[in-house]
Design a protein around this motif. Structure first.
Motif, PDB file in Angstrom:
ATOM      1  N   PRO A 105       3.772 -33.998  36.503  1.00 43.70           N
ATOM      2  CA  PRO A 105       3.583 -33.083  35.376  1.00 43.70           C
ATOM      3  C   PRO A 105       2.210 -32.421  35.488  1.00 43.70           C
ATOM      4  O   PRO A 105       1.222 -33.079  35.822  1.00 43.70           O
ATOM      5  CB  PRO A 105       3.653 -34.015  34.157  1.00 43.70           C
ATOM      6  CG  PRO A 105       4.440 -35.201  34.626  1.00 43.70           C
ATOM      7  CD  PRO A 105       4.067 -35.377  36.066  1.00 43.70           C
ATOM      8  N   GLY A 106       2.154 -31.126  35.242  1.00 45.69           N
ATOM      9  CA  GLY A 106       0.887 -30.413  35.336  1.00 45.69           C
ATOM     10  C   GLY A 106       0.634 -29.793  36.693  1.00 45.69           C
ATOM     11  O   GLY A 106      -0.384 -29.135  36.893  1.00 45.69           O
ATOM     12  N   ASP A 107       1.554 -29.974  37.642  1.00 46.94           N
ATOM     13  CA  ASP A 107       1.412 -29.344  38.951  1.00 46.94           C
ATOM     14  C   ASP A 107       1.667 -27.844  38.866  1.00 46.94           C
ATOM     15  O   ASP A 107       2.495 -27.376  38.066  1.00 46.94           O
ATOM     16  CB  ASP A 107       2.410 -29.935  39.950  1.00 46.94           C
ATOM     17  CG  ASP A 107       1.942 -31.254  40.551  1.00 46.94           C
ATOM     18  OD1 ASP A 107       0.854 -31.718  40.184  1.00 46.94           O
ATOM     19  OD2 ASP A 107       2.681 -31.811  41.390  1.00 46.94           O
ATOM     20  N   ILE A 108       0.987 -27.083  39.717  1.00 45.71           N
ATOM     21  CA  ILE A 108       1.251 -25.657  39.868  1.00 45.71           C
ATOM     22  C   ILE A 108       1.051 -25.288  41.335  1.00 45.71           C
ATOM     23  O   ILE A 108       0.126 -25.776  41.988  1.00 45.71           O
ATOM     24  CB  ILE A 108       0.346 -24.794  38.962  1.00 45.71           C
ATOM     25  CG1 ILE A 108       0.759 -23.315  39.034  1.00 45.71           C
ATOM     26  CG2 ILE A 108      -1.127 -24.991  39.287  1.00 45.71           C
ATOM     27  CD1 ILE A 108       0.092 -22.436  37.971  1.00 45.71           C
ATOM     28  N   GLY A 109       1.956 -24.484  41.855  1.00 49.28           N
ATOM     29  CA  GLY A 109       1.853 -24.042  43.234  1.00 49.28           C
ATOM     30  C   GLY A 109       1.093 -22.727  43.322  1.00 49.28           C
ATOM     31  O   GLY A 109       1.148 -21.896  42.407  1.00 49.28           O
ATOM     32  N   VAL A 110       0.377 -22.545  44.428  1.00 50.43           N
ATOM     33  CA  VAL A 110      -0.424 -21.339  44.625  1.00 50.43           C
ATOM     34  C   VAL A 110      -0.269 -20.831  46.054  1.00 50.43           C
ATOM     35  O   VAL A 110      -0.263 -21.615  47.006  1.00 50.43           O
ATOM     36  CB  VAL A 110      -1.925 -21.634  44.344  1.00 50.43           C
ATOM     37  CG1 VAL A 110      -2.812 -20.529  44.909  1.00 50.43           C
ATOM     38  CG2 VAL A 110      -2.178 -21.783  42.852  1.00 50.43           C
ATOM     39  N   HIS A 111      -0.115 -19.508  46.180  1.00 50.99           N
ATOM     40  CA  HIS A 111      -0.238 -18.805  47.456  1.00 50.99           C
ATOM     41  C   HIS A 111      -1.365 -17.790  47.284  1.00 50.99           C
ATOM     42  O   HIS A 111      -1.456 -17.120  46.252  1.00 50.99           O
ATOM     43  CB  HIS A 111       1.049 -18.064  47.828  1.00 50.99           C
ATOM     44  CG  HIS A 111       2.234 -18.953  48.007  1.00 50.99           C
ATOM     45  ND1 HIS A 111       2.263 -19.986  48.911  1.00 50.99           N
ATOM     46  CD2 HIS A 111       3.453 -18.946  47.395  1.00 50.99           C
ATOM     47  CE1 HIS A 111       3.447 -20.582  48.863  1.00 50.99           C
ATOM     48  NE2 HIS A 111       4.183 -19.980  47.941  1.00 50.99           N
ATOM     49  N   LEU A 112      -2.218 -17.651  48.303  1.00 48.92           N
ATOM     50  CA  LEU A 112      -3.352 -16.741  48.202  1.00 48.92           C
ATOM     51  C   LEU A 112      -3.516 -15.973  49.500  1.00 48.92           C
ATOM     52  O   LEU A 112      -3.618 -16.560  50.573  1.00 48.92           O
ATOM     53  CB  LEU A 112      -4.636 -17.526  47.895  1.00 48.92           C
ATOM     54  CG  LEU A 112      -5.934 -16.713  47.805  1.00 48.92           C
ATOM     55  CD1 LEU A 112      -5.862 -15.725  46.647  1.00 48.92           C
ATOM     56  CD2 LEU A 112      -7.135 -17.650  47.648  1.00 48.92           C
ATOM     57  N   LEU A 113      -3.538 -14.642  49.389  1.00 46.21           N
ATOM     58  CA  LEU A 113      -3.799 -13.769  50.534  1.00 46.21           C
ATOM     59  C   LEU A 113      -5.037 -12.941  50.220  1.00 46.21           C
ATOM     60  O   LEU A 113      -5.054 -12.160  49.260  1.00 46.21           O
ATOM     61  CB  LEU A 113      -2.608 -12.847  50.798  1.00 46.21           C
ATOM     62  CG  LEU A 113      -2.779 -11.852  51.960  1.00 46.21           C
ATOM     63  CD1 LEU A 113      -2.934 -12.578  53.288  1.00 46.21           C
ATOM     64  CD2 LEU A 113      -1.586 -10.887  52.014  1.00 46.21           C
ATOM     65  N   LEU A 114      -6.083 -13.115  51.017  1.00 45.92           N
ATOM     66  CA  LEU A 114      -7.325 -12.392  50.794  1.00 45.92           C
ATOM     67  C   LEU A 114      -7.270 -11.003  51.413  1.00 45.92           C
ATOM     68  O   LEU A 114      -6.615 -10.786  52.440  1.00 45.92           O
ATOM     69  CB  LEU A 114      -8.497 -13.167  51.403  1.00 45.92           C
ATOM     70  CG  LEU A 114      -8.738 -14.566  50.843  1.00 45.92           C
ATOM     71  CD1 LEU A 114      -9.830 -15.260  51.642  1.00 45.92           C
ATOM     72  CD2 LEU A 114      -9.094 -14.523  49.366  1.00 45.92           C
ATOM     73  N   ALA A 115      -7.963 -10.081  50.797  1.00 45.43           N
ATOM     74  CA  ALA A 115      -8.080  -8.735  51.355  1.00 45.43           C
ATOM     75  C   ALA A 115      -8.858  -8.801  52.666  1.00 45.43           C
ATOM     76  O   ALA A 115      -9.669  -9.708  52.874  1.00 45.43           O
ATOM     77  CB  ALA A 115      -8.800  -7.817  50.369  1.00 45.43           C
TER      78      ALA A 115
END
Length: 206
Positions: free
Chosen positions: A108-118
């Motif tokens: 509980p409380g997990d969140i997924g993230v994807h990040l692409l930098l400029a």
């Protein structure tokens, strides 16, 4: 807090805005699939973004991908702007509604993230730039959204991204195989991924 810069993005309402001394003002804007398609297409089409999986898509196809995501309650995309200039593409998702859920024990409380930098641009390497920007984004995801742990799943061959996450305080989890997704609106090939996790108390001490 400073006034929003006078740019095409200034009139858009951010979900998060943060001024960092010595760095600038970071604004996290909900992605506009049509208006932001050219910027995002330019980024995902570069060889350095091969692991993002969108190298061969046209601008209209990129817009369609994010228009579909915009209909979902579990997956969200944002354009990150620093001092009025596009700086990153951020995606968040509910791991329970994503294929990664089959590969680890979600909490509980997990969140997924994807990040692409400029891309770095003409100024080249920017010491401390990534760490500062990422810090503002982690503040939004963990504090602003009140989540307790971030999960990321970079490709196992994306050594640069994995090293960056570990440097930012993430703890490496298992290497897993994310299953293929073949749906009418979404196709994702099987992916060998390195999971990594960042707890809120590690990032912010609370």
């Amino acid at each position: 807090m400073t006034d929003a810069p006078a740019t095409p993005y200034a009139a858009r309402t951010p979900v998060h805005e943060q001024h960092l001394d010595g760095f600038g003002t970071v604004r996290v804007l909900p992605l506009d699939p049509a208006a932001d398609a050219a910027v995002v297409h330019g980024w995902v089409g570069e060889e350095r973004a091969a692991f993002w999986g969108m190298n061969d898509l046209t601008r209209d196809q990129v817009a369609a991908v994010y228009a579909h995501m915009d209909t979902l309650d579990t997956h969200h995309a944002f354009l990150v702007v620093k001092d009025g200039e596009p700086a990153a593409l951020l995606q968040t998702y509910d791991p329970a509604a994503d294929r990664v859920n089959e590969c680890y024990a979600a909490e509980p409380g997990d969140i997924g993230v994807h990040l692409l930098l400029a891309p770095a641009g003409t100024e080249g390497t920017r010491p401390g730039w990534t760490a500062a920007l990422s810090g503002a984004l982690m503040a939004y995801v963990l504090l602003g959204l009140d989540r307790t742990r971030i999960v990321v799943d970079p490709d196992v061959a994306n050594e640069k991204a994995i090293a960056r996450f570990l440097k930012q305080g993430f703890t490496a989890g298992p290497a897993v195989v994310l299953p293929e997704v073949d749906l009418p609106d979404v196709y994702l090939p099987e992916k060998k991924a390195q999971l990594a996790f960042l707890r809120r108390e590690v990032a912010f001490g609370a």
